[in-house]
Scaffold this active site. Structure first.
Site, PDB file in Angstrom:
ATOM      1  N   THR A  13       0.859  -1.172   0.000  1.00  0.00           N
ATOM      2  CA  THR A  13       0.000   0.000   0.000  1.00  0.00           C
ATOM      3  C   THR A  13       0.897   1.224   0.000  1.00  0.00           C
ATOM      4  O   THR A  13       1.937   1.219   0.661  1.00  0.00           O
ATOM      5  CB  THR A  13      -0.914   0.041   1.237  1.00  0.00           C
ATOM      6  OG1 THR A  13      -1.384   1.376   1.464  1.00  0.00           O
ATOM      7  CG2 THR A  13      -0.190  -0.409   2.483  1.00  0.00           C
ATOM      8  N   CYS A  35      -1.262   4.919  -5.809  1.00  0.00           N
ATOM      9  CA  CYS A  35      -2.077   4.042  -4.968  1.00  0.00           C
ATOM     10  C   CYS A  35      -2.007   2.679  -5.620  1.00  0.00           C
ATOM     11  O   CYS A  35      -2.084   2.578  -6.857  1.00  0.00           O
ATOM     12  CB  CYS A  35      -3.512   4.545  -4.882  1.00  0.00           C
ATOM     13  SG  CYS A  35      -4.590   3.451  -3.941  1.00  0.00           S
TER      14      CYS A  35
END
Length: 240
Positions: free
Chosen positions: A83, A196
């Protein structure tokens, strides 16, 4: 091959994509039936998202740091945090886990520098776009980052959490992201970071003929850096 620990599940959609990338790259480099030597701890993303929303980053750091310590106990020699946003907590995760982190910003910055880019647009969660941790680490490596205007940031963030993290890939959202890329290019971005881990599921840099600037998928670049480390000489201690 060194053993890599992965802190995943944020979201599991992108973690599954990262798992595939790691194995594909190891197979491509070593051939035959080779695959990546990995240990995965997949969290419940609903718990992490609630901590993000409430601003309790310390609790999130403890949760992930202790999960990383479990990966070390299981034999992992370094960590991959699947992440971008939670790299805000890189320092406590490394400290609590006792393992070095292959940092996604460093991998992305290296690719930008290699391409001669010094001013990059950033598409990511609101936390990554608006908080300082990502921009400052990029700036330390000579790269200025631009983020979309406020209304665009809200929509980019919404699409990540309400669609991409739930496996929804909508043509209308792809058009919104393409428009955000063009707007960043018009403001002077020389390239755009897909910052992202889910965005690469919506925009493929290899199919970005519509884009006026190159796209840099942080998930792909993170995987490449991780495989470099996994397959490095046994006496090499460097983290990409």
């Amino acid at each position: 091959m060194r053993t890599l620990g992965i802190l995943g599940g944020m979201s599991w959609e992108s973690s599954a994509h990262l798992y595939k990338l790691l194995n594909q790259q190891v197979a491509a480099r070593l051939g035959g039936l080779h695959s990546a030597r990995l240990i995965l701890h997949s969290v419940d993303f609903a718990e992490i998202e609630a901590l993000q929303r409430s601003g309790d980053w310390a609790a999130a750091g403890e949760l992930l740091g202790h999960a990383g310590a479990g990966l070390k106990a299981a034999g992992a020699e370094a960590l991959l945090l699947a992440t971008n946003t939670m790299h805000k907590l890189a320092e406590p995760i490394e400290r609590l886990s006792g393992l070095p982190l292959i940092h996604i910003v460093d991998a992305t910055a290296a690719a930008l520098r290699a391409a001669g880019i010094r001013r990059a647009g950033l598409l990511a969660t609101r936390y990554t776009m608006e908080q300082a941790f990502y921009r400052e680490r990029m700036a330390q490596q000579g790269i200025e980052t631009l983020v979309p205007e406020l209304d665009e940031r809200d929509e980019v963030h919404r699409i990540i959490y309400e669609e991409l993290c739930r496996g929804l890939i909508l043509p209308s959202s792809k058009l919104r992201y393409q428009a955000a890329v063009r707007a960043l290019a018009e403001r002077g971005a020389e390239g755009v970071i897909l910052g992202c881990t889910e965005i690469g599921l919506l925009l493929d840099p290899l199919e970005a003929h519509w884009s006026p600037v190159p796209l840099f998928d942080s998930t792909v670049l993170q995987a490449q850096a991780a495989v470099d480390w996994m397959l490095a000489a046994p006496d090499s201690q460097s983290i990409p």
